[in-house]
Design a protein around this motif. Structure first.
Motif, PDB file in Angstrom:
ATOM      1  N   ARG A   1       0.859  -1.197   0.000  1.00 28.25           N
ATOM      2  CA  ARG A   1       0.000   0.000   0.000  1.00 28.25           C
ATOM      3  C   ARG A   1       0.892   1.242   0.000  1.00 28.25           C
ATOM      4  O   ARG A   1       1.334   1.698   1.054  1.00 28.25           O
ATOM      5  CB  ARG A   1      -0.910  -0.026   1.233  1.00 28.25           C
ATOM      6  CG  ARG A   1      -1.955   1.052   1.286  1.00 28.25           C
ATOM      7  CD  ARG A   1      -2.821   0.916   2.509  1.00 28.25           C
ATOM      8  NE  ARG A   1      -2.054   0.859   3.744  1.00 28.25           N
ATOM      9  CZ  ARG A   1      -2.551   1.080   4.960  1.00 28.25           C
ATOM     10  NH1 ARG A   1      -3.829   1.363   5.090  1.00 28.25           N
ATOM     11  NH2 ARG A   1      -1.794   0.994   6.029  1.00 28.25           N
ATOM     12  N   PRO A   2       1.196   1.794  -1.161  1.00 25.89           N
ATOM     13  CA  PRO A   2       2.108   2.943  -1.214  1.00 25.89           C
ATOM     14  C   PRO A   2       1.510   4.179  -0.558  1.00 25.89           C
ATOM     15  O   PRO A   2       0.310   4.418  -0.599  1.00 25.89           O
ATOM     16  CB  PRO A   2       2.317   3.159  -2.723  1.00 25.89           C
ATOM     17  CG  PRO A   2       1.103   2.554  -3.359  1.00 25.89           C
ATOM     18  CD  PRO A   2       0.709   1.396  -2.497  1.00 25.89           C
ATOM     19  N   ARG A   3       2.397   4.962   0.064  1.00 28.47           N
ATOM     20  CA  ARG A   3       1.985   6.196   0.732  1.00 28.47           C
ATOM     21  C   ARG A   3       1.823   7.315  -0.294  1.00 28.47           C
ATOM     22  O   ARG A   3       2.651   7.467  -1.195  1.00 28.47           O
ATOM     23  CB  ARG A   3       3.025   6.604   1.760  1.00 28.47           C
ATOM     24  CG  ARG A   3       2.772   6.112   3.185  1.00 28.47           C
ATOM     25  CD  ARG A   3       2.512   4.663   3.295  1.00 28.47           C
ATOM     26  NE  ARG A   3       2.265   4.223   4.664  1.00 28.47           N
ATOM     27  CZ  ARG A   3       1.869   3.022   4.984  1.00 28.47           C
ATOM     28  NH1 ARG A   3       1.632   2.126   4.045  1.00 28.47           N
ATOM     29  NH2 ARG A   3       1.680   2.686   6.237  1.00 28.47           N
ATOM     30  N   LEU A   4       0.754   8.092  -0.131  1.00 31.78           N
ATOM     31  CA  LEU A   4       0.480   9.212  -1.032  1.00 31.78           C
ATOM     32  C   LEU A   4       0.736  10.553  -0.353  1.00 31.78           C
ATOM     33  O   LEU A   4       1.073  11.533  -1.016  1.00 31.78           O
ATOM     34  CB  LEU A   4      -0.972   9.154  -1.521  1.00 31.78           C
ATOM     35  CG  LEU A   4      -1.399   7.848  -2.219  1.00 31.78           C
ATOM     36  CD1 LEU A   4      -2.867   7.921  -2.593  1.00 31.78           C
ATOM     37  CD2 LEU A   4      -0.540   7.589  -3.438  1.00 31.78           C
ATOM     38  N   THR A   5       0.553  10.625   0.959  1.00 33.30           N
ATOM     39  CA  THR A   5       0.777  11.854   1.716  1.00 33.30           C
ATOM     40  C   THR A   5       1.574  11.519   2.973  1.00 33.30           C
ATOM     41  O   THR A   5       1.838  10.348   3.264  1.00 33.30           O
ATOM     42  CB  THR A   5      -0.561  12.511   2.107  1.00 33.30           C
ATOM     43  OG1 THR A   5      -1.312  11.578   2.915  1.00 33.30           O
ATOM     44  CG2 THR A   5      -1.376  12.878   0.883  1.00 33.30           C
ATOM     45  N   GLU A   6       1.917  12.544   3.722  1.00 28.50           N
ATOM     46  CA  GLU A   6       2.640  12.360   4.980  1.00 28.50           C
ATOM     47  C   GLU A   6       1.910  13.103   6.087  1.00 28.50           C
ATOM     48  O   GLU A   6       1.628  14.307   5.968  1.00 28.50           O
ATOM     49  CB  GLU A   6       4.071  12.870   4.852  1.00 28.50           C
ATOM     50  CG  GLU A   6       4.895  12.611   6.106  1.00 28.50           C
ATOM     51  CD  GLU A   6       6.337  13.062   5.954  1.00 28.50           C
ATOM     52  OE1 GLU A   6       6.665  13.579   4.837  1.00 28.50           O
ATOM     53  OE2 GLU A   6       7.122  12.918   6.899  1.00 28.50           O
TER      54      GLU A   6
ATOM     55  N   GLY B   1      -6.014   9.081   6.085  1.00 29.21           N
ATOM     56  CA  GLY B   1      -4.762   8.347   6.209  1.00 29.21           C
ATOM     57  C   GLY B   1      -3.777   8.742   5.131  1.00 29.21           C
ATOM     58  O   GLY B   1      -4.066   9.542   4.233  1.00 29.21           O
ATOM     59  N   GLU B   2      -2.590   8.166   5.220  1.00 25.72           N
ATOM     60  CA  GLU B   2      -1.513   8.535   4.306  1.00 25.72           C
ATOM     61  C   GLU B   2      -1.584   7.786   2.975  1.00 25.72           C
ATOM     62  O   GLU B   2      -0.804   8.068   2.072  1.00 25.72           O
ATOM     63  CB  GLU B   2      -0.162   8.241   4.968  1.00 25.72           C
ATOM     64  CG  GLU B   2       0.093   9.079   6.207  1.00 25.72           C
ATOM     65  CD  GLU B   2       1.420   8.753   6.865  1.00 25.72           C
ATOM     66  OE1 GLU B   2       1.934   9.597   7.611  1.00 25.72           O
ATOM     67  OE2 GLU B   2       1.939   7.641   6.613  1.00 25.72           O
TER      68      GLU B   2
ATOM     69  N   CYS C   1      -6.170   3.971   0.774  1.00 22.64           N
ATOM     70  CA  CYS C   1      -7.175   3.182   1.499  1.00 22.64           C
ATOM     71  C   CYS C   1      -7.551   3.909   2.773  1.00 22.64           C
ATOM     72  O   CYS C   1      -6.710   4.103   3.665  1.00 22.64           O
ATOM     73  CB  CYS C   1      -6.623   1.792   1.809  1.00 22.64           C
ATOM     74  SG  CYS C   1      -7.743   0.773   2.790  1.00 22.64           S
ATOM     75  N   SER C   2      -8.779   4.314   2.876  1.00 25.61           N
ATOM     76  CA  SER C   2      -9.245   5.042   4.063  1.00 25.61           C
ATOM     77  C   SER C   2      -9.786   4.114   5.139  1.00 25.61           C
ATOM     78  O   SER C   2     -10.303   4.600   6.152  1.00 25.61           O
ATOM     79  CB  SER C   2     -10.330   6.046   3.665  1.00 25.61           C
ATOM     80  OG  SER C   2     -11.433   5.379   3.062  1.00 25.61           O
ATOM     81  N   TYR C   3      -9.674   2.800   4.929  1.00 21.65           N
ATOM     82  CA  TYR C   3     -10.204   1.846   5.897  1.00 21.65           C
ATOM     83  C   TYR C   3      -9.086   1.134   6.670  1.00 21.65           C
ATOM     84  O   TYR C   3      -9.355   0.508   7.682  1.00 21.65           O
ATOM     85  CB  TYR C   3     -11.049   0.773   5.189  1.00 21.65           C
ATOM     86  CG  TYR C   3     -12.261   1.325   4.486  1.00 21.65           C
ATOM     87  CD1 TYR C   3     -13.468   1.453   5.142  1.00 21.65           C
ATOM     88  CD2 TYR C   3     -12.201   1.711   3.152  1.00 21.65           C
ATOM     89  CE1 TYR C   3     -14.594   1.959   4.504  1.00 21.65           C
ATOM     90  CE2 TYR C   3     -13.311   2.208   2.495  1.00 21.65           C
ATOM     91  CZ  TYR C   3     -14.506   2.332   3.177  1.00 21.65           C
ATOM     92  OH  TYR C   3     -15.617   2.835   2.544  1.00 21.65           O
ATOM     93  N   GLY C   4      -7.856   1.198   6.194  1.00 18.68           N
ATOM     94  CA  GLY C   4      -6.774   0.416   6.768  1.00 18.68           C
ATOM     95  C   GLY C   4      -6.161   1.039   8.002  1.00 18.68           C
ATOM     96  O   GLY C   4      -6.587   2.091   8.511  1.00 18.68           O
ATOM     97  N   CYS C   5      -5.102   0.376   8.468  1.00 15.95           N
ATOM     98  CA  CYS C   5      -4.408   0.799   9.686  1.00 15.95           C
ATOM     99  C   CYS C   5      -3.697   2.124   9.440  1.00 15.95           C
ATOM    100  O   CYS C   5      -3.080   2.354   8.399  1.00 15.95           O
ATOM    101  CB  CYS C   5      -3.402  -0.276  10.090  1.00 15.95           C
ATOM    102  SG  CYS C   5      -2.388   0.156  11.520  1.00 15.95           S
ATOM    103  N   LEU C   6      -3.769   3.025  10.457  1.00 12.47           N
ATOM    104  CA  LEU C   6      -3.118   4.325  10.363  1.00 12.47           C
ATOM    105  C   LEU C   6      -1.669   4.266  10.823  1.00 12.47           C
ATOM    106  O   LEU C   6      -0.882   5.157  10.493  1.00 12.47           O
ATOM    107  CB  LEU C   6      -3.885   5.357  11.198  1.00 12.47           C
ATOM    108  CG  LEU C   6      -5.325   5.629  10.725  1.00 12.47           C
ATOM    109  CD1 LEU C   6      -6.053   6.495  11.736  1.00 12.47           C
ATOM    110  CD2 LEU C   6      -5.326   6.283   9.363  1.00 12.47           C
TER     111      LEU C   6
END
Length: 517
Positions: A113-118, A134-135, A138-143
């Motif tokens: 799951r690649p990061r898009l923001t920080e 989230g970063e 996927c807005s459902y996964g682990c933060l």
């Protein structure tokens, strides 16, 4: 001095009166407490984690004594041994309860799951979930902020810096559920610990549609439904674009793991699945008749020596689900492994459970205590098949008489392949030269002639023919007759004028000869 004595006496009287009032009030408004509450609380581990659903161990002790039963009450920290002690204090029987363990249902590692923001804020999941999704996509996964690690009192969950996800230590986890309450995304779930810590679950909670979920995470569930169709126990449901496995129905057959195209379903602590190879198809062989297979009554008897029952006897006790949840291809392979290893060991039938394993253990125990069986008489050899008499070869069929055309072809020594496009009755091959031969003449040479009386016929006057009448286009091919001729396999062109002059000279000679006659 008198003032001091008066003050002391006054205070003493006031204290005596107040003590009497308090004593009377305590007796009047006394609350009775069952002494068993203290006894039960003393047995509990005093972790005060709240995993039992009550405020501390004293709250659980009071609820148990008040209810008078252990139904629906369980201490996840102490487990089954502690509940048996509580049952002894209460004079009850503790029911067997499957231990629970926390499971992280997100596989969105940094690679998947690649990061898009920080995120540049307070590192807590509660605040991060309240501010944005989230970063990653996927807005459902682990933060990945680690709130679950902070609330665990047993040091059973830690953050993996390489993957960015929390990891649960099965040995330390008590199933108190504190981490599940602290996770704002609902990523952590309590599930049955399972036999030998083996579990099967969907490690994804993304409710987006398949293409969107797959774009955000390479191992996201796309709700294809293959696992739901494959499960023979109805333990899998697909709702809101994500699959879920009911751990109370799942038998750990792992068929869903094999068919999942996204590898979203995890089989934890299982042996690797064996690839089933398709056996090569062999030609059927003729074999001597075999002895009949033993009947079902004889399967339960131990093998010779009484040390181990037969694989067929063990297989008869198995549920014949052939699911592969035990780590073997099917039930016959499981039974054969038990016989080969001389015992059950770590093997376990996930479908049959403890009941089937108890039956197998009883069969092994009875086989080990049984006396050695007498050697069974060897089966009589099957009679040898009678020799097959060789039949005499059939007489060759009579050949049909050859036609005059066949005889003519054999005599001339050529076939259709040698001649090519030229019909056989109109030409023959001789030293590489096509020479026209009338069909009637060839057949007359090849066929036997019968003696016939010559017929007297009047001579017919024929028109003189030129020398070119001896050639035909079929004999020469596609080359113009007047421009070439065939000689020893080579086309040599000649001037048309020369041929015409020769033809005219020949015609003149023939006409002169005819006029002289």
């Amino acid at each position: 001095m008198n003032l001091i004595l008066i003050a002391v006496i006054s205070l003493g009287i006031i204290a005596f009166v107040a003590a009497g009032i308090l004593y009377a009030a305590s007796k009047k408004f006394a609350v009775y407490e069952d002494p068993r509450i203290a006894q039960v609380a003393e047995v509990l581990p005093q972790a005060n984690c709240g995993g039992c659903g009550y405020p501390g161990c004293s709250g659980l002790a009071g609820a148990i004594v008040k209810a008078g039963s252990l139904e629906g009450k369980f201490c996840p920290v102490g487990g089954q041994p502690v509940m048996e002690k509580v049952a002894a204090v209460m004079g009850l029987t503790a029911e067997q309860t499957e231990p629970m363990v926390a499971v992280v249902r997100c596989n969105g590692t940094c690679a998947n799951r690649p990061r898009l923001t920080e995120y540049d804020g307070v590192r807590t999941c509660a605040i991060a979930a309240a501010t944005y999704g989230g970063e990653t996509g996927c807005s459902y996964g682990c933060l990945g902020c680690g709130d679950c690690t902070k609330v665990c009192k047993f040091d059973a969950i830690h953050m993996n810096l390489e993957t960015g996800l929390p990891e649960v230590d099965d040995e330390k986890c008590t199933g108190c559920g504190a981490c599940t309450k602290a996770c704002p995304k609902g990523v952590i779930e309590l599930r049955y610990k399972g036999k030998n810590n083996r579990r099967v679950y969907v490690r994804c909670i993304n409710k987006d549609k398949g293409p969107v979920a797959k774009k955000a995470c390479s191992v996201a569930c796309i709700a294809c439904g293959k696992c739901e169709k494959t499960c023979p126990f109805g333990a899998i449901t697909v709702e809101n674009n994500v699959a879920y496995i009911d751990f109370m129905k799942c038998k750990s057959c792992r068929k869903c793991v094999e068919v999942c195209p996204q590898h979203s379903i995890i089989d934890l602590n299982f042996p690797p699945l064996k690839k089933k190879e398709t056996p090569a198809v062999e030609a059927p062989k003729t074999e001597a008749p075999k002895a009949e297979a033993p009947k079902a009554a004889a399967l339960a008897q131990p093998v010779q020596g009484g040390a181990m029952p037969s694989a067929a006897a063990i297989e008869a006790l198995l549920p014949q689900a052939n699911c592969g949840g035990c780590g073997f291809d099917d039930c016959p392979a499981f039974a054969a492994a038990v016989v080969a290893d001389g015992g059950v060991g770590e093997k376990f039938c996930s479908v049959g459970g403890e009941e089937v394993m108890a039956k197998i253990a009883a069969l092994l125990a009875s086989a080990s205590s049984a006396p050695a069986a007498e050697a069974a008489p060897a089966p009589e050899a099957a009679p040898a098949p009678a020799p097959v008499k060789e039949e005499a070869p059939a007489a060759p069929a009579k050949e049909e008489p050859k036609t005059p055309e066949d005889l003519w072809r054999e005599k001339m020594g050529y076939t259709a392949k040698a001649i090519g496009l030229v019909p056989i009755p109109q030409s023959r091959w001789c030293n590489g030269i096509f020479k026209p031969l009338p069909p009637v003449t060839g057949l007359e040479k090849a066929a036997p002639k019968t003696a016939e009386a010559p017929k007297a016929e009047a001579p017919k006057a024929e028109a003189p023919k030129s020398a070119f009448d001896a050639y035909t286009p079929k004999g020469i091919g596609l080359i113009t007759i007047l421009q070439s001729r065939w000689s020893n396999g080579i086309f040599k062109p000649e001037a048309p004028k020369t041929q015409i002059e020769k033809a005219e000279a020949l015609n003149a000679a023939l006409l002169k000869e005819a006029a002289g006659k």
